[in-house]
Write a protein that holds these residues in place. Structure first.
Motif, mmCIF file in Angstrom:
data_model
loop_
_atom_site.group_PDB
_atom_site.id
_atom_site.type_symbol
_atom_site.label_atom_id
_atom_site.label_comp_id
_atom_site.label_asym_id
_atom_site.label_seq_id
_atom_site.Cartn_x
_atom_site.Cartn_y
_atom_site.Cartn_z
ATOM 1 N N ALA A 79 0.831 -1.209 0.000
ATOM 2 C CA ALA A 79 0.000 0.000 0.000
ATOM 3 C C ALA A 79 0.862 1.253 0.000
ATOM 4 C CB ALA A 79 -0.920 -0.016 1.221
ATOM 5 N N PHE A 80 0.304 2.338 -0.530
ATOM 6 C CA PHE A 80 0.986 3.635 -0.547
ATOM 7 C C PHE A 80 1.111 4.145 0.883
ATOM 8 C CE2 PHE A 80 1.388 8.191 -1.090
ATOM 9 C CZ PHE A 80 2.202 8.309 -2.201
ATOM 10 N N ALA A 81 2.326 4.513 1.278
ATOM 11 C CA ALA A 81 2.562 4.893 2.673
ATOM 12 C C ALA A 81 3.184 6.275 2.819
ATOM 13 C CB ALA A 81 3.474 3.867 3.348
ATOM 14 N N ALA A 82 3.576 6.905 1.721
ATOM 15 C CA ALA A 82 4.297 8.175 1.820
ATOM 16 C C ALA A 82 3.424 9.303 2.357
ATOM 17 C CB ALA A 82 4.858 8.559 0.448
ATOM 18 N N ASN A 83 2.101 9.197 2.173
ATOM 19 C CA ASN A 83 1.220 10.303 2.583
ATOM 20 C C ASN A 83 1.092 10.424 4.096
ATOM 21 O OD1 ASN A 83 -0.113 7.870 2.749
ATOM 22 N ND2 ASN A 83 -2.090 8.679 2.097
ATOM 23 N N LEU B 138 11.589 13.927 2.926
ATOM 24 C CA LEU B 138 10.598 14.133 3.973
ATOM 25 C C LEU B 138 10.550 15.600 4.392
ATOM 26 C CD1 LEU B 138 8.538 12.893 5.891
ATOM 27 C CD2 LEU B 138 10.408 12.422 7.492
ATOM 28 N N PHE B 139 11.708 16.231 4.563
ATOM 29 C CA PHE B 139 11.734 17.639 4.938
ATOM 30 C C PHE B 139 11.118 18.498 3.837
ATOM 31 C CE2 PHE B 139 15.794 16.631 7.515
ATOM 32 C CZ PHE B 139 15.016 16.117 8.525
ATOM 33 N N SER B 140 11.366 18.143 2.594
ATOM 34 C CA SER B 140 10.811 18.893 1.469
ATOM 35 C C SER B 140 9.290 18.811 1.448
ATOM 36 C CB SER B 140 11.387 18.359 0.153
ATOM 37 O OG SER B 140 10.741 18.929 -0.959
ATOM 38 N N VAL B 141 8.763 17.590 1.654
ATOM 39 C CA VAL B 141 7.307 17.412 1.626
ATOM 40 C C VAL B 141 6.651 18.087 2.827
ATOM 41 C CG1 VAL B 141 5.470 15.694 1.755
ATOM 42 C CG2 VAL B 141 7.446 15.294 0.283
ATOM 43 N N MET B 142 7.255 17.938 4.012
ATOM 44 C CA MET B 142 6.699 18.582 5.194
ATOM 45 C C MET B 142 6.730 20.097 5.053
ATOM 46 S SD MET B 142 8.464 16.128 8.093
ATOM 47 C CE MET B 142 7.875 17.087 9.484
ATOM 48 N N ASP B 143 7.840 20.622 4.540
ATOM 49 C CA ASP B 143 7.956 22.062 4.332
ATOM 50 C C ASP B 143 6.933 22.554 3.325
ATOM 51 O OD1 ASP B 143 9.697 24.670 4.433
ATOM 52 O OD2 ASP B 143 9.502 24.197 2.307
ATOM 53 N N ARG B 144 6.680 21.760 2.288
ATOM 54 C CA ARG B 144 5.688 22.144 1.286
ATOM 55 C C ARG B 144 4.299 22.230 1.896
ATOM 56 N NH1 ARG B 144 5.159 17.800 -3.229
ATOM 57 N NH2 ARG B 144 4.137 16.743 -1.485
ATOM 58 N N ASP B 145 3.959 21.257 2.740
ATOM 59 C CA ASP B 145 2.648 21.280 3.392
ATOM 60 C C ASP B 145 2.521 22.478 4.328
ATOM 61 O OD1 ASP B 145 2.026 19.007 2.042
ATOM 62 O OD2 ASP B 145 2.377 17.646 3.723
ATOM 63 N N TRP B 146 3.585 22.737 5.108
ATOM 64 C CA TRP B 146 3.545 23.883 6.013
ATOM 65 C C TRP B 146 3.435 25.189 5.240
ATOM 66 C CZ3 TRP B 146 8.394 21.678 8.860
ATOM 67 C CH2 TRP B 146 7.995 20.630 9.688
ATOM 68 N N TRP B 147 4.096 25.252 4.122
ATOM 69 C CA TRP B 147 4.067 26.464 3.285
ATOM 70 C C TRP B 147 2.658 26.719 2.760
ATOM 71 C CZ3 TRP B 147 7.690 27.132 -1.611
ATOM 72 C CH2 TRP B 147 7.704 28.476 -1.973
ATOM 73 N N VAL B 148 2.005 25.664 2.285
ATOM 74 C CA VAL B 148 0.635 25.805 1.769
ATOM 75 C C VAL B 148 -0.319 26.222 2.893
ATOM 76 C CG1 VAL B 148 -1.299 24.541 0.770
ATOM 77 C CG2 VAL B 148 1.005 24.196 -0.130
ATOM 78 N N ARG B 149 -0.139 25.642 4.082
ATOM 79 C CA ARG B 149 -0.992 26.023 5.215
ATOM 80 C C ARG B 149 -0.769 27.480 5.595
ATOM 81 N NH1 ARG B 149 0.091 20.806 9.198
ATOM 82 N NH2 ARG B 149 -0.727 19.196 7.788
ATOM 83 N N PHE B 150 0.478 27.917 5.571
ATOM 84 C CA PHE B 150 0.792 29.306 5.896
ATOM 85 C C PHE B 150 0.124 30.256 4.900
ATOM 86 C CE2 PHE B 150 3.446 33.020 5.076
ATOM 87 C CZ PHE B 150 3.544 33.580 6.346
ATOM 88 N N LEU B 151 0.246 29.935 3.600
ATOM 89 C CA LEU B 151 -0.355 30.796 2.588
ATOM 90 C C LEU B 151 -1.872 30.776 2.658
ATOM 91 C CD1 LEU B 151 1.932 29.987 -0.497
ATOM 92 C CD2 LEU B 151 2.013 31.998 0.985
ATOM 93 N N SER B 152 -2.414 29.600 2.998
ATOM 94 C CA SER B 152 -3.865 29.512 3.120
ATOM 95 C C SER B 152 -4.387 30.369 4.272
ATOM 96 C CB SER B 152 -4.275 28.047 3.327
ATOM 97 O OG SER B 152 -5.658 27.927 3.539
ATOM 98 N N ARG B 153 -3.582 30.428 5.328
ATOM 99 C CA ARG B 153 -4.027 31.172 6.512
ATOM 100 C C ARG B 153 -3.688 32.651 6.450
ATOM 101 N NH1 ARG B 153 -2.742 29.438 12.786
ATOM 102 N NH2 ARG B 153 -3.971 31.094 13.796
ATOM 103 N N LYS C 12 13.094 28.822 0.855
ATOM 104 C CA LYS C 12 14.518 28.506 0.949
ATOM 105 C C LYS C 12 14.741 27.063 1.408
ATOM 106 C CE LYS C 12 16.045 33.264 1.813
ATOM 107 N NZ LYS C 12 16.641 34.206 2.789
ATOM 108 N N MET C 13 13.946 26.623 2.374
ATOM 109 C CA MET C 13 14.085 25.252 2.852
ATOM 110 C C MET C 13 13.752 24.251 1.745
ATOM 111 S SD MET C 13 14.846 23.093 5.133
ATOM 112 C CE MET C 13 14.630 21.337 5.290
ATOM 113 N N HIS C 14 12.706 24.527 0.984
ATOM 114 C CA HIS C 14 12.311 23.644 -0.104
ATOM 115 C C HIS C 14 13.401 23.598 -1.165
ATOM 116 C CE1 HIS C 14 9.717 22.194 -3.488
ATOM 117 N NE2 HIS C 14 9.179 21.500 -2.516
#
Length: 416
Positions: free
Chosen positions: A28-32, A218-233, A291-293
């Motif tokens: 099964a896909f586990a990366a998410n 992992l850091f890239s994906v986590m940073d991307r999610d945090w970035w999207v949440r920041f922009l959304s908020r 920058k982190m991404h």
């Protein structure tokens, strides 16, 4: 198994696949849902020989991360895009010439490119496996008995190292594709096993070079999610309203107006009510995420391609010599990948193919041609040698032809 059974098994020519195809009962896909703790657990399991979760994660990140997938494909295409030629090991030996002609038929296999593509996974994965499937020869032009029917990629969830670190393959049901509880060691007669990386001191089940990408991914994906949440908020301006505390009705009126603002795209308030729009300046506050991404992607590019200038624009400085250095590094990696894959195919495909067809010759693989700069340098050397009264020998002409990828011969003497 008695002596005669072992003897005939050593020369068995498989005409049906033994291992399941990619896509059958994949993990099964586990990366998410990946976290740092889960990633450490996957690495610990792999170090004990259970590599299925690690290889499943490799599959997930390569299929779902655009930057990593592009860089991996770029490295592979540098080798797959070049032509491949089978040449006699010794052109003076007729049996070697015949063997080279016979091996050219290998390229007529329908999965010739697919098989080489899968084997090149061994440049970043710890290993790449394909199964050789043979068939009765369609032509008797060279006296062949068998042709290559298929180079079948072996799914990575079929690999197992729990038996004292030895590579074993799980057996699969031929109809349902379900994994069976039995394993077997891949025989050289049936499989091609390619290890195209430089980590000879690290066992396969540690994960190969791609292991170094896991935390950056992992850091890239986590940073991307945090970035999207920041922009959304904070990416859009927000409204601040002020009302007169002496009149409580103004508060409810203002709250109702804010609630309807998303539908009306405006506010209806009294003249006495104050409304202000505040901007968080998301562009400035989001720089850290960007920058982190970029750093994470750059580190993955360095691991895969040895440089970063082919994947992102960078200042080259005075003279632009940095680009030439990066291109040279990339050329070294391409040459290594091609030479390692050529050695694997010579030993594990050409030699068995010639043996089962009763041919005694030997071949070598010439992969593509040199780069434009290398050819230009060699041509300049030949020109200067000619001006100095020197000329290439027959062996030199042969080497120059292999370097340039074009067939050369000595020019005829001018008519007097």
């Amino acid at each position: 198994m008695n002596f005669f059974q072992r003897f005939f098994a050593a020369f068995r020519t498989p005409e049906t696949k033994q291992t399941g195809s990619i896509g059958f009962n994949e993990p099964a896909f586990a990366a998410n849902s990946m976290t740092v703790d889960k990633l450490h657990g996957i690495l610990r399991a792999a170090e004990s020989g259970n590599v299925e979760p690690l290889f499943a994660l490799y599959r997930d990140i390569l299929s779902g991360h655009s930057h990593l997938q592009t860089e991996f494909n770029t490295r592979k295409l540098a080798v797959l895009g070049d032509p491949i030629t089978f040449t006699p090991r010794d052109k003076s030996r007729p049996e070697d010439v015949r063997a080279a002609k016979a091996c050219e038929r290998l390229k007529e296999c329908p999965t010739w490119t697919l098989g080489r593509n899968h084997l090149l996974n061994g440049s970043l994965y710890p290993v790449g496996l394909v199964e050789k499937v043979w068939k009765a020869a369609e032509t008797n032009e060279l006296g062949l008995r068998y042709d290559l029917a298929e180079l079948a990629p072996v799914a990575y969830h079929a690999l197992d190292y729990t038996d004292n670190g030895q590579l074993k393959l799980w057996e699969f049901d031929a109809v349902t594709g379900i994994k069976l509880p039995t394993r077997f060691a891949p025989r050289p007669e049936d499989y091609i096993v390619h290890r195209g990386h430089l980590l000879t001191m690290i066992p396969d089940y540690w994960g190969g070079p791609l292991r170094a990408c896991l935390f950056w991914w992992l850091f890239s994906v986590m940073d991307r999610d945090w970035w999207v949440r920041f922009l959304s908020r904070f990416g859009t301006p927000f409204i601040v309203g002020k009302y007169n505390t002496a009149n409580p009705k103004d508060k409810s009126t203002l709250a109702n107006a804010f609630a309807a603002a998303s539908q009306l795209l405006g506010l209806v308030v009294s003249k006495e009510t104050q409304v202000e729009i505040h901007d968080v300046s998301a562009n400035t506050h989001g720089d850290a995420f960007e920058k982190m991404h970029a750093v994470a992607n750059r580190e993955m590019s360095k691991l895969i391609l040895g440089q970063t200038m082919t994947s992102e624009a960078q200042a080259q400085g005075i003279g632009g010599s940095q680009a030439a250095v990066h291109n040279m590094v990339r050329g070294d990696i391409k040459q290594w990948d091609a030479s390692m894959l050529a050695a694997t195919l010579e030993a594990q495909l050409c030699t068995p193919f010639l043996r089962i067809n009763g041919l005694t010759g030997s071949v070598k693989i010439v992969w593509g041609s040199a780069g434009a700069e290398e050819i230009a340098a060699a041509s300049s050397t030949v020109k200067q040698a000619h001006e100095a009264g020197l000329e290439l020998t027959d062996q030199g002409i042969e080497q120059f032809s292999e370097l340039s990828g074009l067939p050369f011969r000595r020019a005829a003497a001018p008519v007097q």
